[in-house]
Design a protein around this motif. Structure first.
Motif, PDB file in Angstrom:
ATOM      1  N   GLY A  41       0.776  -1.237   0.000  1.00 37.32           N
ATOM      2  CA  GLY A  41       0.000   0.000   0.000  1.00 37.32           C
ATOM      3  C   GLY A  41       0.801   1.277   0.000  1.00 37.32           C
ATOM      4  O   GLY A  41       0.245   2.359   0.223  1.00 37.32           O
ATOM      5  N   PHE A  42       2.105   1.196  -0.287  1.00 40.17           N
ATOM      6  CA  PHE A  42       2.958   2.386  -0.311  1.00 40.17           C
ATOM      7  C   PHE A  42       3.796   2.407  -1.587  1.00 40.17           C
ATOM      8  O   PHE A  42       5.014   2.202  -1.539  1.00 40.17           O
ATOM      9  CB  PHE A  42       3.869   2.423   0.926  1.00 40.17           C
ATOM     10  CG  PHE A  42       3.111   2.502   2.221  1.00 40.17           C
ATOM     11  CD1 PHE A  42       2.638   3.724   2.689  1.00 40.17           C
ATOM     12  CD2 PHE A  42       2.839   1.356   2.950  1.00 40.17           C
ATOM     13  CE1 PHE A  42       1.918   3.791   3.879  1.00 40.17           C
ATOM     14  CE2 PHE A  42       2.121   1.411   4.132  1.00 40.17           C
ATOM     15  CZ  PHE A  42       1.656   2.635   4.600  1.00 40.17           C
ATOM     16  N   PRO A  43       3.151   2.651  -2.754  1.00 35.53           N
ATOM     17  CA  PRO A  43       3.918   2.672  -4.006  1.00 35.53           C
ATOM     18  C   PRO A  43       5.053   3.696  -3.935  1.00 35.53           C
ATOM     19  O   PRO A  43       4.858   4.820  -3.462  1.00 35.53           O
ATOM     20  CB  PRO A  43       2.890   3.083  -5.062  1.00 35.53           C
ATOM     21  CG  PRO A  43       1.560   2.874  -4.426  1.00 35.53           C
ATOM     22  CD  PRO A  43       1.757   2.980  -2.944  1.00 35.53           C
ATOM     23  N   THR A  44       6.226   3.291  -4.381  1.00 37.52           N
ATOM     24  CA  THR A  44       7.387   4.183  -4.270  1.00 37.52           C
ATOM     25  C   THR A  44       7.216   5.448  -5.102  1.00 37.52           C
ATOM     26  O   THR A  44       7.714   6.503  -4.701  1.00 37.52           O
ATOM     27  CB  THR A  44       8.685   3.447  -4.664  1.00 37.52           C
ATOM     28  OG1 THR A  44       8.523   2.848  -5.952  1.00 37.52           O
ATOM     29  CG2 THR A  44       9.032   2.376  -3.645  1.00 37.52           C
ATOM     30  N   SER A  45       6.510   5.372  -6.213  1.00 33.08           N
ATOM     31  CA  SER A  45       6.285   6.577  -7.012  1.00 33.08           C
ATOM     32  C   SER A  45       5.445   7.590  -6.239  1.00 33.08           C
ATOM     33  O   SER A  45       5.713   8.800  -6.276  1.00 33.08           O
ATOM     34  CB  SER A  45       5.614   6.241  -8.342  1.00 33.08           C
ATOM     35  OG  SER A  45       4.371   5.604  -8.107  1.00 33.08           O
ATOM     36  N   THR A  46       4.461   7.111  -5.495  1.00 36.04           N
ATOM     37  CA  THR A  46       3.613   7.990  -4.689  1.00 36.04           C
ATOM     38  C   THR A  46       4.388   8.540  -3.495  1.00 36.04           C
ATOM     39  O   THR A  46       4.271   9.724  -3.165  1.00 36.04           O
ATOM     40  CB  THR A  46       2.361   7.232  -4.212  1.00 36.04           C
ATOM     41  OG1 THR A  46       1.661   6.736  -5.352  1.00 36.04           O
ATOM     42  CG2 THR A  46       1.446   8.131  -3.403  1.00 36.04           C
ATOM     43  N   LEU A  47       5.184   7.673  -2.851  1.00 35.03           N
ATOM     44  CA  LEU A  47       5.997   8.144  -1.728  1.00 35.03           C
ATOM     45  C   LEU A  47       6.878   9.312  -2.164  1.00 35.03           C
ATOM     46  O   LEU A  47       7.009  10.307  -1.462  1.00 35.03           O
ATOM     47  CB  LEU A  47       6.876   7.019  -1.173  1.00 35.03           C
ATOM     48  CG  LEU A  47       6.195   5.971  -0.318  1.00 35.03           C
ATOM     49  CD1 LEU A  47       7.154   4.818  -0.031  1.00 35.03           C
ATOM     50  CD2 LEU A  47       5.696   6.575   0.981  1.00 35.03           C
ATOM     51  N   SER A  49       6.537  11.310  -5.014  1.00 36.97           N
ATOM     52  CA  SER A  49       5.818  12.481  -5.534  1.00 36.97           C
ATOM     53  C   SER A  49       5.085  13.253  -4.437  1.00 36.97           C
ATOM     54  O   SER A  49       4.999  14.478  -4.499  1.00 36.97           O
ATOM     55  CB  SER A  49       4.842  12.082  -6.642  1.00 36.97           C
ATOM     56  OG  SER A  49       3.810  11.273  -6.131  1.00 36.97           O
ATOM     57  N   GLU A  50       4.588  12.552  -3.419  1.00 37.01           N
ATOM     58  CA  GLU A  50       3.815  13.224  -2.373  1.00 37.01           C
ATOM     59  C   GLU A  50       4.634  13.600  -1.140  1.00 37.01           C
ATOM     60  O   GLU A  50       4.306  14.572  -0.475  1.00 37.01           O
ATOM     61  CB  GLU A  50       2.635  12.342  -1.960  1.00 37.01           C
ATOM     62  CG  GLU A  50       1.619  12.173  -3.075  1.00 37.01           C
ATOM     63  CD  GLU A  50       0.445  11.300  -2.684  1.00 37.01           C
ATOM     64  OE1 GLU A  50       0.379  10.829  -1.521  1.00 37.01           O
ATOM     65  OE2 GLU A  50      -0.419  11.072  -3.558  1.00 37.01           O
ATOM     66  N   GLN A  51       5.677  12.817  -0.828  1.00 38.92           N
ATOM     67  CA  GLN A  51       6.424  13.060   0.409  1.00 38.92           C
ATOM     68  C   GLN A  51       7.926  13.252   0.203  1.00 38.92           C
ATOM     69  O   GLN A  51       8.648  13.468   1.165  1.00 38.92           O
ATOM     70  CB  GLN A  51       6.218  11.886   1.378  1.00 38.92           C
ATOM     71  CG  GLN A  51       4.780  11.643   1.760  1.00 38.92           C
ATOM     72  CD  GLN A  51       4.648  10.417   2.648  1.00 38.92           C
ATOM     73  OE1 GLN A  51       5.476  10.173   3.526  1.00 38.92           O
ATOM     74  NE2 GLN A  51       3.612   9.631   2.441  1.00 38.92           N
ATOM     75  N   GLN A  52       8.391  13.105  -1.037  1.00 42.50           N
ATOM     76  CA  GLN A  52       9.827  13.161  -1.348  1.00 42.50           C
ATOM     77  C   GLN A  52      10.611  12.125  -0.534  1.00 42.50           C
ATOM     78  O   GLN A  52      11.707  12.382  -0.059  1.00 42.50           O
ATOM     79  CB  GLN A  52      10.414  14.573  -1.144  1.00 42.50           C
ATOM     80  CG  GLN A  52       9.928  15.610  -2.147  1.00 42.50           C
ATOM     81  CD  GLN A  52       8.495  16.035  -1.872  1.00 42.50           C
ATOM     82  OE1 GLN A  52       8.165  16.450  -0.772  1.00 42.50           O
ATOM     83  NE2 GLN A  52       7.637  15.906  -2.868  1.00 42.50           N
ATOM     84  N   ILE A  53      10.017  10.939  -0.418  1.00 42.49           N
ATOM     85  CA  ILE A  53      10.651   9.813   0.279  1.00 42.49           C
ATOM     86  C   ILE A  53      11.059   8.779  -0.759  1.00 42.49           C
ATOM     87  O   ILE A  53      10.291   8.445  -1.667  1.00 42.49           O
ATOM     88  CB  ILE A  53       9.685   9.163   1.298  1.00 42.49           C
ATOM     89  CG1 ILE A  53       9.395  10.115   2.455  1.00 42.49           C
ATOM     90  CG2 ILE A  53      10.220   7.828   1.803  1.00 42.49           C
ATOM     91  CD1 ILE A  53      10.558  10.367   3.391  1.00 42.49           C
ATOM     92  N   ALA A  54      12.279   8.264  -0.623  1.00 42.29           N
ATOM     93  CA  ALA A  54      12.771   7.170  -1.457  1.00 42.29           C
ATOM     94  C   ALA A  54      13.544   6.200  -0.571  1.00 42.29           C
ATOM     95  O   ALA A  54      13.779   6.482   0.607  1.00 42.29           O
ATOM     96  CB  ALA A  54      13.653   7.701  -2.580  1.00 42.29           C
ATOM     97  N   THR A  55      13.927   5.075  -1.147  1.00 41.05           N
ATOM     98  CA  THR A  55      14.651   4.048  -0.382  1.00 41.05           C
ATOM     99  C   THR A  55      15.943   3.693  -1.125  1.00 41.05           C
ATOM    100  O   THR A  55      16.043   2.613  -1.720  1.00 41.05           O
ATOM    101  CB  THR A  55      13.780   2.792  -0.167  1.00 41.05           C
ATOM    102  OG1 THR A  55      13.383   2.283  -1.435  1.00 41.05           O
ATOM    103  CG2 THR A  55      12.566   3.112   0.683  1.00 41.05           C
ATOM    104  N   PRO A  56      16.930   4.582  -1.089  1.00 37.63           N
ATOM    105  CA  PRO A  56      18.172   4.297  -1.815  1.00 37.63           C
ATOM    106  C   PRO A  56      18.879   3.053  -1.286  1.00 37.63           C
ATOM    107  O   PRO A  56      18.788   2.719  -0.103  1.00 37.63           O
ATOM    108  CB  PRO A  56      19.017   5.546  -1.614  1.00 37.63           C
ATOM    109  CG  PRO A  56      18.374   6.315  -0.526  1.00 37.63           C
ATOM    110  CD  PRO A  56      16.963   5.859  -0.401  1.00 37.63           C
TER     111      PRO A  56
END
Length: 140
Positions: A41-47, A49-56
């Motif tokens: 339920g947490f698509p990385t594209s949405t994370l 675009s909406e929160q500027q969160i990524a998982t490098p």
């Protein structure tokens, strides 16, 4: 939770001998991680675009047990095996039929890109979905 990512080996994934070229396993682990987050339920594209969160990616490893060939159907089973405050480890097991052909892992950091990239705590609502106790299998 275990998430299954299904793929078919393409001609461009193979080397001159017709065997999957090893960097593709790392590409597929990355794709499987994105599928994992979508499935919980947490698509990385949405994370992003909406929160500027990524998982490098901080670390990756893969052990190859048996070759894959053109047009093989593959299932990648992914699950979080370790979760810390800001960093998690996700395991990926590659299957051709019932036979495990490779296994690997990625270590990633929950990171804010609002300004300078900086690791930050994994939110509780995400952590709860990632926890190994919440086992189940989701097919994508």
């Amino acid at each position: 939770m275990i998430v299954e990512y299904l793929l078919k080996v393409r001609w461009g994934d193979t080397d001159a001998a017709g065997i999957v070229f090893y960097p593709n396993f790392y590409k597929w682990m990355d794709e499987a991680t994105h599928e994992y987050f979508s499935s919980i339920g947490f698509p990385t594209s949405t994370l992003y675009s909406e929160q500027q969160i990524a998982t490098p990616l901080l670390e990756a490893n893969c052990q190859f047990k048996s070759p894959l060939l053109f047009e093989d159907d593959v299932i990648v089973r992914s699950t979080v095996v370790e979760i810390n405050k800001k960093v998690f480890k996700i395991s990926h097991k590659f299957f051709k039929g019932e036979k495990m052909v490779a296994e690997g892992y990625e270590i990633r950091a929950w990171t804010s890109f609002k300004e300078k990239p900086k690791a930050c705590p994994i939110p509780n609502e995400v952590r709860e979905k990632m926890m190994p106790e919440n086992a189940g299998t989701v097919k994508s």
